[in-house]
Design an enzyme around this catalytic site. Structure first.
Site, PDB file in Angstrom:
ATOM      1  N   GLU A 122      32.532  23.944   7.860  1.00 40.29           N
ATOM      2  CA  GLU A 122      31.047  24.123   7.435  1.00 40.29           C
ATOM      3  C   GLU A 122      31.050  24.146   5.745  1.00 40.29           C
ATOM      4  O   GLU A 122      29.994  23.589   5.241  1.00 40.29           O
ATOM      5  CB  GLU A 122      30.993  25.584   7.782  1.00 40.29           C
ATOM      6  CG  GLU A 122      29.203  25.501   7.944  1.00 40.29           C
ATOM      7  CD  GLU A 122      28.835  27.236   8.272  1.00 40.29           C
ATOM      8  OE1 GLU A 122      29.714  27.967   8.609  1.00 40.29           O
ATOM      9  OE2 GLU A 122      27.645  27.510   8.299  1.00 40.29           O
ATOM     10  N   ARG A 171      42.322  34.204   8.306  1.00 42.17           N
ATOM     11  CA  ARG A 171      41.565  35.565   9.003  1.00 42.17           C
ATOM     12  C   ARG A 171      42.129  35.235  10.490  1.00 42.17           C
ATOM     13  O   ARG A 171      42.246  36.384  11.198  1.00 42.17           O
ATOM     14  CB  ARG A 171      40.174  35.342   8.829  1.00 42.17           C
ATOM     15  CG  ARG A 171      39.591  35.712   7.549  1.00 42.17           C
ATOM     16  CD  ARG A 171      38.137  35.509   7.555  1.00 42.17           C
ATOM     17  NE  ARG A 171      37.842  34.238   6.951  1.00 42.17           N
ATOM     18  CZ  ARG A 171      36.918  33.463   7.335  1.00 42.17           C
ATOM     19  NH1 ARG A 171      35.851  34.006   8.105  1.00 42.17           N
ATOM     20  NH2 ARG A 171      36.442  32.484   6.873  1.00 42.17           N
TER      21      ARG A 171
HETATM   22  O1  LIG Z   1      34.742  26.210  13.148  1.00 42.79           O
HETATM   23  P1  LIG Z   1      35.129  25.574  11.561  1.00 42.79           P
HETATM   24  O2  LIG Z   1      33.917  25.031  11.045  1.00 42.79           O
HETATM   25  O3  LIG Z   1      36.431  24.927  11.642  1.00 42.79           O
HETATM   26  O4  LIG Z   1      35.098  27.122  11.011  1.00 42.79           O
HETATM   27  C1  LIG Z   1      36.087  28.137  11.445  1.00 42.79           C
HETATM   28  C2  LIG Z   1      37.079  28.311  10.171  1.00 42.79           C
HETATM   29  O5  LIG Z   1      36.512  28.753   9.281  1.00 42.79           O
HETATM   30  C3  LIG Z   1      37.286  29.859   8.735  1.00 42.79           C
HETATM   31  O6  LIG Z   1      38.534  29.595   8.092  1.00 42.79           O
HETATM   32  P2  LIG Z   1      38.528  29.102   6.348  1.00 42.79           P
HETATM   33  O7  LIG Z   1      39.099  27.856   6.620  1.00 42.79           O
HETATM   34  O8  LIG Z   1      37.356  29.664   5.800  1.00 42.79           O
HETATM   35  O9  LIG Z   1      39.964  30.127   6.026  1.00 42.79           O
HETATM   36  P3  LIG Z   1      40.329  31.501   5.637  1.00 42.79           P
HETATM   37  O10 LIG Z   1      40.509  32.102   7.304  1.00 42.79           O
HETATM   38  O11 LIG Z   1      41.569  31.255   5.100  1.00 42.79           O
HETATM   39  O12 LIG Z   1      39.266  32.411   5.154  1.00 42.79           O
HETATM   40  C4  LIG Z   1      37.561  30.690   9.985  1.00 42.79           C
HETATM   41  O13 LIG Z   1      38.327  31.724   9.775  1.00 42.79           O
HETATM   42  C5  LIG Z   1      37.945  29.517  10.963  1.00 42.79           C
HETATM   43  O14 LIG Z   1      39.270  29.309  11.003  1.00 42.79           O
HETATM   44  N1  LIG Z   2      29.603  31.292   8.283  1.00 43.31           N
HETATM   45  C1  LIG Z   2      30.670  31.511   8.457  1.00 43.31           C
HETATM   46  N2  LIG Z   2      31.075  32.653   8.230  1.00 43.31           N
HETATM   47  C2  LIG Z   2      32.510  33.231   8.041  1.00 43.31           C
HETATM   48  N3  LIG Z   2      33.433  32.425   8.599  1.00 43.31           N
HETATM   49  C3  LIG Z   2      33.103  30.890   8.623  1.00 43.31           C
HETATM   50  N4  LIG Z   2      34.039  30.032   9.001  1.00 43.31           N
HETATM   51  C4  LIG Z   2      33.215  28.672   8.977  1.00 43.31           C
HETATM   52  N5  LIG Z   2      31.786  29.105   8.892  1.00 43.31           N
HETATM   53  C5  LIG Z   2      31.821  30.675   8.639  1.00 43.31           C
END
Ligand SMILES: O=P(O)(O)OC[C@H]1O[C@H](OP(=O)(O)OP(=O)(O)O)[C@H](O)[C@@H]1O
Ligand SMILES: Nc1ncnc2[nH]cnc12
Length: 168
Positions: free
Chosen positions: A93, A56
């Protein structure tokens, strides 16, 4: 600063029970909102390269780089980058992950802006900062569309200019 919360949906129990997922796709689909967010993520900052974190983060970081006249550097999930990489692992998370950057992605002393959609626990951003520094560049700031304040991710980025357009 505009309040974007009306364009960010709460999806309960995604991707697993107990997680309230912040879905930014309604905001991305709104041209005026998307372009304003891209402008605001870089406002007042000077940098040579923008780092986006898969997946994202790419959606926001690439237009920030384009609009700012800066280069774009992807940080990808493990195993996706083809040349020599540096890697860092972290807890999420929901789960854990390893991210990588190309070892030669930066010129020495590059000023780097890290962009991602959500700052939650801060594990991803902390790992990204570590990778940029190990690759020989300087992190000027980390900009997020949304910060989940109750998870205190900001505490893992001490000493850094951390910005979020929305905090919940
Ligand atoms: O602060 P944190 O607890 O590390 O979480 C934040 C991260 O989680 C999500 O990515 P995700 O790994 O879900 O991947 P995506 O972007 O591929 O959906 C979001 O886009 C951040 O990169
Ligand atoms: N609660 C949440 N919603 C969307 N993106 C996330 N990345 C980590 N935690 C998330």
């Amino acid at each position: 600063m505009t309040d974007w919360t009306a364009l960010i949906r709460d999806i309960p129990d995604f991707p697993q029970p107990g997680i309230l997922f912040k879905d930014i796709t309604p905001l991305l689909a709104d041209h005026a909102a998307f372009t304003q967010v891209v402008d605001d993520l870089a406002a007042g900052l000077t940098f040579d390269k923008v780092v986006g974190i898969e997946a994202r983060g790419f959606i926001l970081a690439a237009p920030v780089a384009y609009q700012s006249g800066a280069g774009f550097v992807p940080i990808r999930k493990k195993g996706k980058l083809p040349a020599e990489t540096l890697a860092a692992s972290y807890a999420l998370e929901y789960g854990s992950a390893t991210i990588e950057v190309h070892a030669d992605a930066f010129d020495a002393g590059d000023r780097v802006l890290i962009v991602d959609d959500v700052l939650a626990t801060g594990g991803t951003a902390e790992a990204a900062v570590e990778l940029v520094r190990r690759a020989g560049a300087h992190v000027v700031a980390a900009s997020f569309l949304m910060e989940l304040s109750f998870l205190s991710g900001r505490d893992r980025l001490s000493g850094l200019d951390v910005r979020a357009l929305v905090a919940v």
